[in-house]
Design a protein around this motif. Structure first.
Motif, PDB file in Angstrom:
ATOM      1  N   ILE A 150      -6.629  18.220  23.507  1.00 29.44           N
ATOM      2  CA  ILE A 150      -6.435  16.828  22.708  1.00 29.44           C
ATOM      3  C   ILE A 150      -5.167  16.321  22.905  1.00 29.44           C
ATOM      4  O   ILE A 150      -5.240  14.800  23.256  1.00 29.44           O
ATOM      5  N   ARG A 151      -3.992  16.593  22.783  1.00 35.74           N
ATOM      6  CA  ARG A 151      -2.853  17.059  23.365  1.00 35.74           C
ATOM      7  C   ARG A 151      -2.339  15.575  24.922  1.00 35.74           C
ATOM      8  O   ARG A 151      -2.041  14.263  24.558  1.00 35.74           O
ATOM      9  N   ARG A 152      -3.171  16.234  25.946  1.00 32.95           N
ATOM     10  CA  ARG A 152      -3.838  15.228  27.229  1.00 32.95           C
ATOM     11  C   ARG A 152      -3.994  13.783  26.674  1.00 32.95           C
ATOM     12  O   ARG A 152      -3.981  13.223  27.306  1.00 32.95           O
ATOM     13  N   ALA A 153      -5.754  14.192  26.182  1.00 30.98           N
ATOM     14  CA  ALA A 153      -6.304  12.964  25.671  1.00 30.98           C
ATOM     15  C   ALA A 153      -6.158  11.913  25.322  1.00 30.98           C
ATOM     16  O   ALA A 153      -6.177  11.347  25.107  1.00 30.98           O
ATOM     17  N   ALA A 192      -3.815   6.750  25.765  1.00 30.65           N
ATOM     18  CA  ALA A 192      -2.176   5.124  25.287  1.00 30.65           C
ATOM     19  C   ALA A 192      -2.230   5.263  26.800  1.00 30.65           C
ATOM     20  O   ALA A 192      -1.890   4.257  27.312  1.00 30.65           O
ATOM     21  N   LEU A 193      -1.924   5.751  28.007  1.00 29.52           N
ATOM     22  CA  LEU A 193      -2.225   5.357  29.618  1.00 29.52           C
ATOM     23  C   LEU A 193      -2.535   4.388  30.022  1.00 29.52           C
ATOM     24  O   LEU A 193      -2.665   3.405  30.568  1.00 29.52           O
ATOM     25  N   ALA A 226      -7.594  28.608  22.206  1.00 29.87           N
ATOM     26  CA  ALA A 226      -7.253  27.976  20.913  1.00 29.87           C
ATOM     27  C   ALA A 226      -5.866  27.362  21.469  1.00 29.87           C
ATOM     28  O   ALA A 226      -6.039  25.912  20.847  1.00 29.87           O
ATOM     29  N   GLN A 227      -5.233  27.398  21.751  1.00 29.48           N
ATOM     30  CA  GLN A 227      -3.781  26.630  22.527  1.00 29.48           C
ATOM     31  C   GLN A 227      -4.463  25.333  23.506  1.00 29.48           C
ATOM     32  O   GLN A 227      -3.996  24.427  23.987  1.00 29.48           O
ATOM     33  N   ILE A 228      -4.808  26.046  24.456  1.00 28.35           N
ATOM     34  CA  ILE A 228      -5.378  25.587  25.602  1.00 28.35           C
ATOM     35  C   ILE A 228      -6.440  23.997  24.231  1.00 28.35           C
ATOM     36  O   ILE A 228      -6.008  22.440  25.260  1.00 28.35           O
TER      37      ILE A 228
END
Length: 683
Positions: A286-289, A294-295, A279-281
């Motif tokens: 999601i945050r990394r995506a 944005a990048l 769940a943490q991963i």
């Protein structure tokens, strides 16, 4: 490898004498017809076939065979490798392992592990291999040994109750059991592999050992050696060993089931932890995506700005000039699609930029690390010359040193203003002059610094010695003149003249060294084999080759200055002749090979060689690795060779071994002109 083995075998005697044990089954033994048989005999036949050597076996009592070998009456034997035997024999790579068996009385339990051996006394024959085996595999005081004279004595001790076990090679133990004298003794299924078994030669016969090692590798890779092991050395007790192992596997399987029950509890706990971690991963993913999106948006905006910018833009590698990326404006200017430009070196696009202009840009870039509004004339797709201003800056892209360039077309501005056009022309001429001056200054500075360092070191080292000698003899000359010792005066004068002659030789050598790379190259297509042959003929006419023989392999053509490369061949071959002259059979060989896409030429000799610890001094002027009294010369020959090769943009290297010979290899940056497939390296 077969060619190498055949060549090596020609260096040995016409017949090699092999000695073996007549009672060492299944390795080697005499059959009922009086003929040698066994694993070793079949292996010798295969070695004879692979190497071309004629090996004649003789089987006898081992004590007689060992004595004959140590007396030099045998060339080759096979035996277990021990520390003491390594003092008087050189062993090849081990190719078999004699089976060591544990024997016990029929009325006692058979041992199944090393721990079982610790509960009784072990009878061991007193021989070199068994002493070595005890030292290596039975250390400490855990095991009790009874040392007896031979294998029969070990069985007798077991039979009479003096020992609980006997340890010996199966080749000897099973033969004793067949005699029927030891009915109460039997072999256990517990076998050990404790000794390495291989061929042995005299320590000075290193060449034969290398031939045997190479031949064994050939048989190992082909599977023939393994097939002979399976034929002669596989034991009929392997099945019993497997049965014992299977019983242990069943026991271990039950233990694993018990462990599995405990592991299930642990896994349940780990599953709970894993679910939380998943769940943490997922949240981190999601945050990394979101960050990657944005990048990506930022990169898209940057790419759009690059692609649609009105000025032509270009990204290229710093050293090679290979085009990495272009924008639409540059494609319109060049009249070509981006796919046809990317990957091409800028030098391959003469229709876009003239060589002189490109050379000027590179010189200015190399000097300052950037170019700002430098005038360059480019030819557009419609054939018109366009006046442009180029700005370039160096940067790192994925670990690659690259250059980003912006090309602004100012043709229309210059057309409307005579003053701007005149200023542009003057700026263009100034940039070309500046770039040309920078290039010439860089080349001149590098050459001058290198030559000054070499000449300064040489003059400081080699001229001070003769000057000190001249000053010393001058004082002695003055004293003897005052004392009237005219005989000594003449001797001192002669010595001063000899030293002055030596100084003259040094100055002449320095002159040749300084001029070795000053003259401009006159490159032509050169037959390197013919050039080397002409150099050898010249050395022969000068009486420098003596009894040395020369072998010239296939040498590809090259492009270079013919006179300078002739000097390279003459110096390298002259050195090879000089330092191999004292060899019993002096030989020099020339061949060629390709390494990392570059053509190398090689000169090999079997002369005095040199210590690789001092290889870095070989090409220093006047540095000699051998005494001048042993080998004459000025000490600048290799320095001249190095300068000529580097003047061609190439490199030279050397390796050697004292008393074995030396190898010199050089390559030329000028592209080789092949006449066929490049010669592969030999030797």
């Amino acid at each position: 490898m077969t060619l190498c083995l055949g060549t090596c075998s020609a260096a040995f005697a016409e017949m090699l004498r092999y000695g073996g044990d007549r009672n060492f089954q299944p390795f080697e033994f005499i059959d009922e017809n009086g003929q040698p048989q066994g694993f070793q005999i079949e292996l010798l036949a295969e070695l004879s076939r692979v190497t071309g050597l004629h090996i004649v076996p003789r089987l006898d009592d081992w004590s007689a065979i060992e004595a004959d070998f140590r007396a030099g009456r045998l060339d080759l034997i096979a035996m277990s490798r021990t520390r003491s035997r390594e003092q008087w024999a050189a062993f090849s790579t081990a190719h078999a392992t004699p089976a060591m068996s544990i024997y016990h009385r029929r009325d006692t339990d058979a041992p199944v592990s090393m721990a079982d051996l610790a509960r009784g006394t072990i009878a061991v024959p007193d021989s070199e291999p068994m002493r070595d085996t005890r030292a290596n595999f039975f250390p400490g005081e855990q095991y009790r040994f009874l040392t007896v004279s031979d294998h029969a004595a070990a069985f007798a001790a077991l039979r009479d109750g003096a020992a609980e076990f006997a340890l010996m090679p199966r080749a000897y133990g099973d033969k004793l059991l067949e005699s029927g004298q030891y009915d109460v003794v039997m072999a256990s299924n517990f076998m050990l592999r404790l000794q390495d078994y291989g061929f042995a030669v005299a320590p000075e016969n290193e060449a034969l050992r290398e031939v045997l090692n190479d031949a064994l590798k050939v048989l190992e890779r082909s599977g023939q050696l393994d097939a002979m092991r399976m034929k002669w050395l596989s034991s009929h007790r392997v099945a019993a060993d497997l049965s014992v192992l299977e019983g242990r596997v069943v026991t271990q399987r039950m233990e694993l089931m018990l462990l599995g029950a405990g592991a299930a509890v642990v896994l349940g706990w780990l599953a709970l932890r894993l679910r939380r971690r998943v769940a943490q991963i997922a949240r981190e993913r999601i945050r990394r995506a979101e960050a990657e999106q944005a990048l990506q948006r930022a990169e898209d905006r940057l790419a759009c700005a690059f692609t649609h910018h009105p000025d032509a833009m270009l990204i290229s590698e710093y050293h090679s000039g290979r085009v990495l990326d272009v924008n639409d404006a540059l494609c319109r200017l060049a009249g070509a699609e981006a796919d046809t430009l990317i990957g091409q070196p800028i030098d391959a696009l003469p229709a876009l930029v003239d060589p002189d202009g490109l050379r000027a840009l590179r010189e200015l870039m190399r000097a300052d690390g950037e170019v700002s509004s430098t005038p360059v004339r480019l030819r557009s797709a419609d054939g018109d010359l366009r006046a442009c201003l180029v700005s370039s800056e160096e940067f790192q892209s994925d670990g690659v040193r690259a250059v980003f360039s912006i090309i602004r077309d100012v043709t229309d501005l210059l057309r409307d203003s005579d003053a701007l056009r005149a200023a542009y022309d003057a700026l263009t001429e100034s940039a070309h002059r500046q770039a040309e001056a920078l290039g010439q200054a860089r080349v001149a500075l590098a050459g001058t610094q290198s030559e000054m360092q070499a000449l300064t070191a040489s003059i400081s080292h080699d001229l001070r010695g003769p000057l000190r000698i001249i000053r010393g003899f001058s004082r002695m000359l003055r004293d003897d003149l005052q004392a009237g010792n005219f005989d000594k005066v003449l001797q001192h004068a002669e010595r001063i003249e000899n030293v002055a002659r030596r100084m003259d030789d040094i100055v002449e050598a320095l002159t040749r060294l300084a001029g070795a790379a000053r003259h401009p190259l006159e490159p032509v297509r050169i037959d390197m084999a013919a050039s080397a042959a002409r150099a050898w003929a010249l050395l022969t006419d000068m009486g420098e080759t003596g009894s040395t023989t020369l072998r010239i392999g296939e040498l590809p053509f090259a492009t270079g200055d013919e006179a300078m490369l002739a000097q390279v061949w003459q110096n390298l071959l002259g050195n090879a002749c000089k330092y191999s002259a004292k060899a019993e059979d002096p030989r020099v060989a020339i061949d060629a090979f390709v390494e990392d896409g570059r053509q190398w030429y090689r000169v090999t000799d079997n002369g005095a060689g040199f210590d690789m610890a001092y290889a870095g001094h070989l090409f220093e002027p006047f540095r000699r690795l051998h005494l001048a009294s042993e080998y004459a010369g000025s000490g600048v020959g290799l320095s001249i060779v190095q300068r000529i090769v580097r003047h061609h943009g190439g490199d030279i290297r050397a390796r050697g071994s004292v008393g074995v010979g030396a190898v010199f290899e050089f390559t030329l940056e000028q592209p080789a002109i092949e006449t066929g497939d490049p010669a592969a390296p030999t030797g």
